[in-house]
Every structure is written in C-alpha cells, then in structure tokens.
Motif scaffolding. Structure first.
Motif, short mmCIF file in Angstrom:
data_model
loop_
_atom_site.label_atom_id
_atom_site.label_comp_id
_atom_site.label_asym_id
_atom_site.label_seq_id
_atom_site.Cartn_x
_atom_site.Cartn_y
_atom_site.Cartn_z
N GLU A 146 3.57 5.91 -7.42
CA GLU A 146 3.65 5.00 -6.28
C GLU A 146 4.17 3.67 -6.80
O GLU A 146 3.50 2.97 -7.56
CB GLU A 146 2.27 4.79 -5.63
N SER A 157 5.26 -6.61 -1.24
CA SER A 157 4.20 -5.65 -0.94
C SER A 157 2.83 -6.17 -1.39
O SER A 157 1.84 -5.47 -1.28
CB SER A 157 4.49 -4.31 -1.61
N THR A 207 -2.35 -5.62 -2.69
CA THR A 207 -1.28 -4.85 -2.05
C THR A 207 -1.49 -4.83 -0.54
O THR A 207 -2.62 -4.77 -0.05
CB THR A 207 -1.25 -3.40 -2.57
N VAL A 208 -0.38 -4.89 0.18
CA VAL A 208 -0.44 -4.80 1.64
C VAL A 208 -0.91 -3.41 2.05
O VAL A 208 -1.73 -3.26 2.97
CB VAL A 208 0.95 -5.12 2.25
N ASN A 209 -0.42 -2.40 1.38
CA ASN A 209 -0.75 -1.02 1.70
C ASN A 209 -1.97 -0.55 0.91
O ASN A 209 -2.26 -1.05 -0.19
CB ASN A 209 0.42 -0.10 1.39
N SER A 210 -2.66 0.44 1.47
CA SER A 210 -3.74 1.14 0.77
C SER A 210 -3.23 2.48 0.28
O SER A 210 -2.31 3.07 0.87
CB SER A 210 -4.93 1.36 1.71
N TYR A 211 -3.84 2.99 -0.79
CA TYR A 211 -3.35 4.21 -1.42
C TYR A 211 -4.48 5.23 -1.59
O TYR A 211 -5.60 4.87 -1.97
CB TYR A 211 -2.73 3.89 -2.78
N LYS A 278 -9.78 4.83 0.33
CA LYS A 278 -8.44 4.33 0.05
C LYS A 278 -8.57 3.04 -0.76
O LYS A 278 -9.58 2.35 -0.67
CB LYS A 278 -7.68 4.08 1.34
N LYS A 280 -6.71 -0.61 -2.43
CA LYS A 280 -5.68 -1.61 -2.67
C LYS A 280 -5.85 -2.10 -4.11
O LYS A 280 -6.94 -2.04 -4.68
CB LYS A 280 -5.82 -2.78 -1.70
#
Length: 305
Positions: A146, A157, A207-211, A278, A280
């Motif tokens: 990622e 991001s 991070t803006v997104n979670s993974y 999830k 960040k």
C-alpha cells in the motif's frame, strides 16, 4: 623377521598414501571468498513505489548448507565444489533501526543461482565477485503493498490531527528531495516536510485513509525514507469494530542529518486487535529547545505485508 619388515613397509606405504590423500583433500577444500558488495531490488514504481532498500545483512547458503549471516558489504569465506555450485542469498534489514535487531526481510524473494567455480591454482584464496544480476531481487509475489505517499502527485494522503500545531507540506526545493542512490534515474519528485518552532511546537499527521491490515502476529512493515533534526514517533490509530479509536506509538526515531531508510514493524500493534480493526498511520514530532526551526523530511512511505 621378513614378515615383520613387510608389515612395517606396508604400513609406511599406507600411511604415506593416506597423508597424501588428506593433503590433496585439504587442498581441494581451500576456501573461496564471495564478494557481495551491495544488494538491489527492482520495482514497478507506480505500483510498488521506490526500489530503494537498505540491506544491511545477508544470510548465505551454499549447496544447501547454511553458512551464516554477514554484515554488508560481505566477503564470507566458503567451500565451493570445483564445477557447479548453488548459491542462495536472503536479504536482511535492520528492524526498527536497531542494529541488534537484524532479520531476514520476508517480503522480498530470496536470490538463488548456479555458478561455476574453476580454481585458479594460486597459493592465495580465490575471490568470486557476484555481479549485480546475482545481487538483485524483487518483492515476493505474495507481498501486498500500500503506497501511502510519494509526494509526487497532486494532493496529500496525510493530514494534521486535531492536536497538531502545524501541517505537512511539500517541499519545492530540489535540494531537499530524496534521490535514490541505487537508481538515480528513478523519478522521486518532491518530498514532504513537517516544521516546528517555539510557537508551533507539536506536529502530528495521520493518513487520510484507513487500511485493513493482517493480525495474528503477521509482520506489517512501514517503509519510509526520512531525515530530520528532531526526534519523531511513528505509530497507528486503530479503529475498532465497536467504534472506539485507540492511538498507539510503535517507535521513536532519532534525528538523521542525511536521508535514511527505515523499516518499522507494526506487528505488535496490529496483533493487539482481532475484531476487524482498520488502521491509520501517524507520525508526530515535538520541537526541541535550542533550535530555531525543527524539521522532519519524509518520502516514499508504504505499507508492506
């Protein structure tokens, strides 16, 4: 009496033959030095990010036999067969930037090849120099990557958290940017930077997104290039299935004047939850007294698991 002398003569001949064979055997087993100057990784930049790696250790096998681990650059002595030999190399990293925590980087393919050894006949031990193709690998096919941020594209991001006094920005100064010393042609573009000072003394971005990351004690690595004049902390912000948010620090990283590569293993944090969490990634830094301006430069951040 004749029989006694005959036995003695036979024993002498047998001993001479045995010693001669032993000497020849020893000569045949003269060690050869393998010269392993550096190790390289090839990547698809758009899908896998930078090819820059910091391989600090190599684990070596020769003809199926483990020889040991050697600090790079390495010139280990090995016993080779005259003719064909099978060499296997495992790439090792310094985990979390700690010299005492060296480990095989299990997200890369090991390197294996056949090579032919022809003794030179010289008195000194031979040296076999491994060429670049024999020292180059890639991410394993089972690795998931990622790319968090390369700072090459529009937008960012990472964003500041509610506790931060400052935001991450892109540096427009080419002298600040990271350049891959293993592949100067790689297009790394810009880099990111966090600044601190006496009036904005705490910087924290996430991070803006979670993974979705694996748990069950599976390794999850954060790879990144950085340089800084202040310490920073890297960790995770976990979003649990019950709706709670938990922030956990993984590693404190000391300042580095020059660009450095680090591999942060998040396994302890990602294995703490088993309920569909999830994550960040966050990075924080505090201003240090005695400095007018603190800085943390970042580039090529990616999760590999």
């Amino acid at each position: 009496m004749a029989k006694k002398y005959l036995k003695t003569a036979f024993a002498a001949v047998f001993l001479f033959t045995l010693l001669s064979c032993a000497k020849e055997s020893k000569e045949a087993k003269k060690p050869v030095y393998l010269s392993i100057e550096d190790m390289f990784v090839t990547t698809n930049y758009s899908l896998e990010g930078t090819s820059h790696m910091q391989i600090t250790t190599v684990w070596l096998e020769v003809n199926g036999k483990s020889i040991g681990a050697f600090e790079m650059p390495a010139t280990p002595p090995v016993i080779l067969n005259e003719g064909s030999n099978k060499i296997r190399l495992y790439e090792g990293i310094t985990m979390n930037g700690i010299d005492a925590s060296r480990a095989i980087y299990d997200r890369l393919d090991y390197i294996e090849f056949d090579t032919t050894y022809v003794p030179s006949g010289r008195e000194v031990a031979d040296t076999m120099v491994l060429h670049k193709g024999q020292r180059t690998t890639n991410y394993a096919s089972f690795s998931k990557i990622e790319i968090l941020e390369t700072f090459d594209n529009a937008g960012l991001s990472f964003e500041k958290t509610s506790t931060s006094d400052t935001s991450i920005i892109k540096s427009n100064n080419p002298s600040d940017w990271f350049s891959n010393p293993q592949d100067p042609t790689e297009n790394n573009g810009k880099c990111g930077v966090l600044y601190t000072n006496s009036k904005a003394d705490y910087a924290e971005v996430a991070t803006v997104n979670s993974y979705d990351l694996p748990s069950a004690n599976l390794n999850v690595y954060l790879e990144m290039n950085y340089r800084s004049n202040i310490p920073m902390i890297v960790g995770v912000i976990a979003e649990t299935s019950t709706g709670t948010i938990e922030q956990k620090a993984t590693l404190g990283i000391n300042p580095k004047e020059d660009w450095n590569k680090i591999y942060v293993n998040l396994v302890t944090e990602t294995s703490s939850y088993f309920d569909g969490t999830k994550y960040k990634i966050f990075i924080s830094a505090e201003h240090q007294s005695g400095l007018d301006t603190g800085y943390v430069y970042l580039d090529n951040l990616k999760l590999v698991y």
